[in-house]
Motif scaffolding. Structure first.
Motif, PDB file in Angstrom:
ATOM      1  N   ARG A  36      43.644  32.000  27.236  1.00  0.00           N
ATOM      2  CA  ARG A  36      44.129  33.380  27.176  1.00  0.00           C
ATOM      3  C   ARG A  36      43.022  34.374  27.529  1.00  0.00           C
ATOM      4  NH1 ARG A  36      45.194  33.458  22.161  1.00  0.00           N
ATOM      5  NH2 ARG A  36      47.212  32.433  22.308  1.00  0.00           N
ATOM      6  N   GLN A  37      41.828  34.145  26.964  1.00  0.00           N
ATOM      7  CA  GLN A  37      40.713  35.051  27.222  1.00  0.00           C
ATOM      8  C   GLN A  37      40.278  35.006  28.677  1.00  0.00           C
ATOM      9  OE1 GLN A  37      39.420  37.332  25.260  1.00  0.00           O
ATOM     10  NE2 GLN A  37      40.764  36.763  23.564  1.00  0.00           N
ATOM     11  N   SER A  38      40.284  33.804  29.272  1.00  0.00           N
ATOM     12  CA  SER A  38      39.902  33.696  30.690  1.00  0.00           C
ATOM     13  C   SER A  38      40.903  34.416  31.592  1.00  0.00           C
ATOM     14  CB  SER A  38      39.796  32.234  31.095  1.00  0.00           C
ATOM     15  OG  SER A  38      41.058  31.589  30.991  1.00  0.00           O
ATOM     16  N   LYS A  39      42.205  34.293  31.259  1.00  0.00           N
ATOM     17  CA  LYS A  39      43.218  34.983  32.073  1.00  0.00           C
ATOM     18  C   LYS A  39      43.115  36.496  31.902  1.00  0.00           C
ATOM     19  CE  LYS A  39      46.692  31.341  32.401  1.00  0.00           C
ATOM     20  NZ  LYS A  39      48.092  30.939  32.131  1.00  0.00           N
ATOM     21  N   LEU A  40      42.863  36.948  30.673  1.00  0.00           N
ATOM     22  CA  LEU A  40      42.707  38.390  30.448  1.00  0.00           C
ATOM     23  C   LEU A  40      41.483  38.942  31.173  1.00  0.00           C
ATOM     24  CD1 LEU A  40      43.577  38.660  26.637  1.00  0.00           C
ATOM     25  CD2 LEU A  40      44.876  39.644  28.522  1.00  0.00           C
ATOM     26  N   SER A  41      40.386  38.188  31.146  1.00  0.00           N
ATOM     27  CA  SER A  41      39.185  38.651  31.849  1.00  0.00           C
ATOM     28  C   SER A  41      39.402  38.695  33.360  1.00  0.00           C
ATOM     29  CB  SER A  41      38.005  37.749  31.504  1.00  0.00           C
ATOM     30  OG  SER A  41      38.253  36.432  31.940  1.00  0.00           O
ATOM     31  N   ASP A  42      40.128  37.691  33.901  1.00  0.00           N
ATOM     32  CA  ASP A  42      40.427  37.706  35.349  1.00  0.00           C
ATOM     33  C   ASP A  42      41.311  38.895  35.700  1.00  0.00           C
ATOM     34  OD1 ASP A  42      38.982  35.389  35.611  1.00  0.00           O
ATOM     35  OD2 ASP A  42      40.732  34.070  35.521  1.00  0.00           O
ATOM     36  N   TYR A  43      42.290  39.163  34.844  1.00  0.00           N
ATOM     37  CA  TYR A  43      43.180  40.304  35.112  1.00  0.00           C
ATOM     38  C   TYR A  43      42.428  41.634  34.987  1.00  0.00           C
ATOM     39  CZ  TYR A  43      47.386  43.211  34.915  1.00  0.00           C
ATOM     40  OH  TYR A  43      48.342  44.164  35.161  1.00  0.00           O
ATOM     41  N   ARG A  44      41.497  41.702  34.021  1.00  0.00           N
ATOM     42  CA  ARG A  44      40.691  42.912  33.854  1.00  0.00           C
ATOM     43  C   ARG A  44      39.803  43.138  35.079  1.00  0.00           C
ATOM     44  NH1 ARG A  44      38.310  41.407  29.705  1.00  0.00           N
ATOM     45  NH2 ARG A  44      39.780  42.169  28.146  1.00  0.00           N
ATOM     46  N   ASN A  45      39.210  42.063  35.582  1.00  0.00           N
ATOM     47  CA  ASN A  45      38.368  42.184  36.781  1.00  0.00           C
ATOM     48  C   ASN A  45      39.187  42.613  37.994  1.00  0.00           C
ATOM     49  OD1 ASN A  45      36.055  41.368  35.399  1.00  0.00           O
ATOM     50  ND2 ASN A  45      36.465  39.195  35.778  1.00  0.00           N
ATOM     51  N   LEU A  46      40.422  42.106  38.071  1.00  0.00           N
ATOM     52  CA  LEU A  46      41.298  42.502  39.178  1.00  0.00           C
ATOM     53  C   LEU A  46      41.632  43.992  39.115  1.00  0.00           C
ATOM     54  CD1 LEU A  46      43.098  41.676  41.601  1.00  0.00           C
ATOM     55  CD2 LEU A  46      44.899  41.167  39.945  1.00  0.00           C
ATOM     56  N   LEU A  47      41.958  44.469  37.916  1.00  0.00           N
ATOM     57  CA  LEU A  47      42.279  45.891  37.764  1.00  0.00           C
ATOM     58  C   LEU A  47      41.061  46.777  38.039  1.00  0.00           C
ATOM     59  CD1 LEU A  47      44.504  45.822  34.542  1.00  0.00           C
ATOM     60  CD2 LEU A  47      45.264  46.123  36.898  1.00  0.00           C
ATOM     61  N   GLU A  48      39.891  46.340  37.592  1.00  0.00           N
ATOM     62  CA  GLU A  48      38.681  47.124  37.840  1.00  0.00           C
ATOM     63  C   GLU A  48      38.339  47.169  39.324  1.00  0.00           C
ATOM     64  OE1 GLU A  48      35.686  45.451  35.400  1.00  0.00           O
ATOM     65  OE2 GLU A  48      36.420  46.387  33.542  1.00  0.00           O
ATOM     66  N   SER A  49      38.597  46.072  40.039  1.00  0.00           N
ATOM     67  CA  SER A  49      38.349  46.077  41.486  1.00  0.00           C
ATOM     68  C   SER A  49      39.313  47.000  42.225  1.00  0.00           C
ATOM     69  CB  SER A  49      38.461  44.652  42.033  1.00  0.00           C
ATOM     70  OG  SER A  49      39.784  44.161  41.873  1.00  0.00           O
ATOM     71  N   GLN A  50      40.534  47.161  41.712  1.00  0.00           N
ATOM     72  CA  GLN A  50      41.518  48.058  42.336  1.00  0.00           C
ATOM     73  C   GLN A  50      41.360  49.510  41.884  1.00  0.00           C
ATOM     74  OE1 GLN A  50      45.305  46.363  41.285  1.00  0.00           O
ATOM     75  NE2 GLN A  50      45.093  44.619  42.687  1.00  0.00           N
ATOM     76  N   GLN A  51      40.505  49.759  40.916  1.00  0.00           N
ATOM     77  CA  GLN A  51      40.356  51.119  40.380  1.00  0.00           C
ATOM     78  C   GLN A  51      39.713  52.062  41.404  1.00  0.00           C
ATOM     79  OE1 GLN A  51      38.038  51.279  36.824  1.00  0.00           O
ATOM     80  NE2 GLN A  51      38.674  53.367  36.301  1.00  0.00           N
ATOM     81  N   GLY A  52      38.727  51.551  42.184  1.00  0.00           N
ATOM     82  CA  GLY A  52      38.037  52.398  43.166  1.00  0.00           C
ATOM     83  C   GLY A  52      38.963  52.934  44.249  1.00  0.00           C
ATOM     84  N   PRO A  53      39.690  52.053  44.956  1.00  0.00           N
ATOM     85  CA  PRO A  53      40.626  52.559  45.974  1.00  0.00           C
ATOM     86  C   PRO A  53      41.698  53.488  45.392  1.00  0.00           C
ATOM     87  CG  PRO A  53      40.270  50.208  46.259  1.00  0.00           C
ATOM     88  CD  PRO A  53      39.593  50.585  45.001  1.00  0.00           C
ATOM     89  N   PHE A  54      42.155  53.178  44.177  1.00  0.00           N
ATOM     90  CA  PHE A  54      43.153  54.036  43.540  1.00  0.00           C
ATOM     91  C   PHE A  54      42.601  55.442  43.278  1.00  0.00           C
ATOM     92  CE2 PHE A  54      44.788  55.767  39.520  1.00  0.00           C
ATOM     93  CZ  PHE A  54      46.106  55.988  39.875  1.00  0.00           C
TER      94      PHE A  54
END
Length: 277
Positions: free
Chosen positions: A200-218
């Motif tokens: 669960r923690q690994s999936k949450l961290s991967d999802y958090r990293n994905l959202l943070e990577s999309q934060q700049g273009p947004f």
């Protein structure tokens, strides 16, 4: 009749045989540590270094033996007299560390030192003869007796308690308040929970990293949209809903994201260099 006949020839399979385990977790029972082991008893030191040519406890008090030849001293030495005299010297050496005066033998600290000497001698015996049931029972009883005395000294004189632990080089390990039996079923349940939590923690961290990577273009798109809306409202002389504070706030968020992104890239490069080295 047909069911009875089939049950005789075809063995019944349980649920565990039909259903395959989803998580491959192996559990091995931890090795049991006996009570006389120094890890459990708290003895951080072994037997003191007593040479074989040292005289026995009672014979050393005799004045005539001081002028006796070496052959006579050898007869009354610990190496010749045996284990009993050696154990007496071990207890005497530990008691001398904590004695208040020459004739002190009944205070709590001297009694603890004497018991510690007995424990260490019996631990040495158990290392050589691990199946000696009589010695095993005796050392367990003495350890419990020493724990009671340490508990008493810890309650009424804590400074002396700490001093005694340091002098005898022992660690106080009290009796557990509650006894919990170790079972395979409960251990597997805990291991499964830990495995699921890690997933669960690994999936949450991967999802958090994905959202943070999309934060700049947004944030860039948001900044361009806010500027466009503000310019259009000013050109058409409409009420302005987008203020400069909103635009400045988005610009600050974009700057913070750039700094964080640069730090992450530096960390990734360092990890790659370490792996390559």
């Amino acid at each position: 009749m047909l069911r009875r006949a089939t049950s005789l020839f075809i063995p019944n399979r349980g649920v565990n045989q039909l259903v395959k385990p989803l998580v491959n977790i192996k559990w091995t029972r931890p090795q049991a540590i006996p009570a006389y082991n120094p890890e459990k008893s708290g003895d951080l030191e072994g037997l003191p270094n007593i040479p074989d040519n040292s005289l026995g406890k009672e014979y050393s008090l005799c004045e005539e033996i001081k002028d006796a030849p070496e052959s006579v001293k050898k007869i009354f030495s610990v190496g010749h007299l045996g284990k009993k005299e050696y154990n007496a010297l071990v207890k005497q050496e530990l008691m001398d560390r904590v004695k208040r005066h020459e004739y002190d033998e009944r205070t709590a600290e001297t009694r603890i030192a004497k018991l510690t000497g007995q424990i260490r001698c019996l631990q040495d015996t158990m290392e050589k003869f691990p199946r000696n049931a009589k010695a095993k029972k005796a050392v367990q009883e003495i350890i419990d007796k020493r724990k009671k005395l340490l508990k008493y000294l810890r309650q009424y004189d804590y400074k002396k308690f700490e001093w005694l632990l340091e002098r005898l080089n022992i660690e106080y390990k009290a009796h557990p308040e509650s006894y919990h039996k170790l079972t395979r079923k409960e251990s597997l349940r805990k291991l499964t929970e830990m495995h699921c939590d890690s997933i669960r923690q690994s999936k949450l961290s991967d999802y958090r990293n994905l959202l943070e990577s999309q934060q700049g273009p947004f944030l860039r798109q948001k900044l361009d949209a806010l500027k466009f809306i503000r310019n259009e409202q000013m050109d058409l002389q409409l009420p302005i809903t987008v203020t400069e504070q909103d635009i400045n706030k988005v610009e600050e968020q974009l700057k913070e994201w750039k700094i964080k992104d640069e730090l992450k890239e530096q960390v990734k490069k360092k990890k790659k260099n370490i792996l390559l080295d």
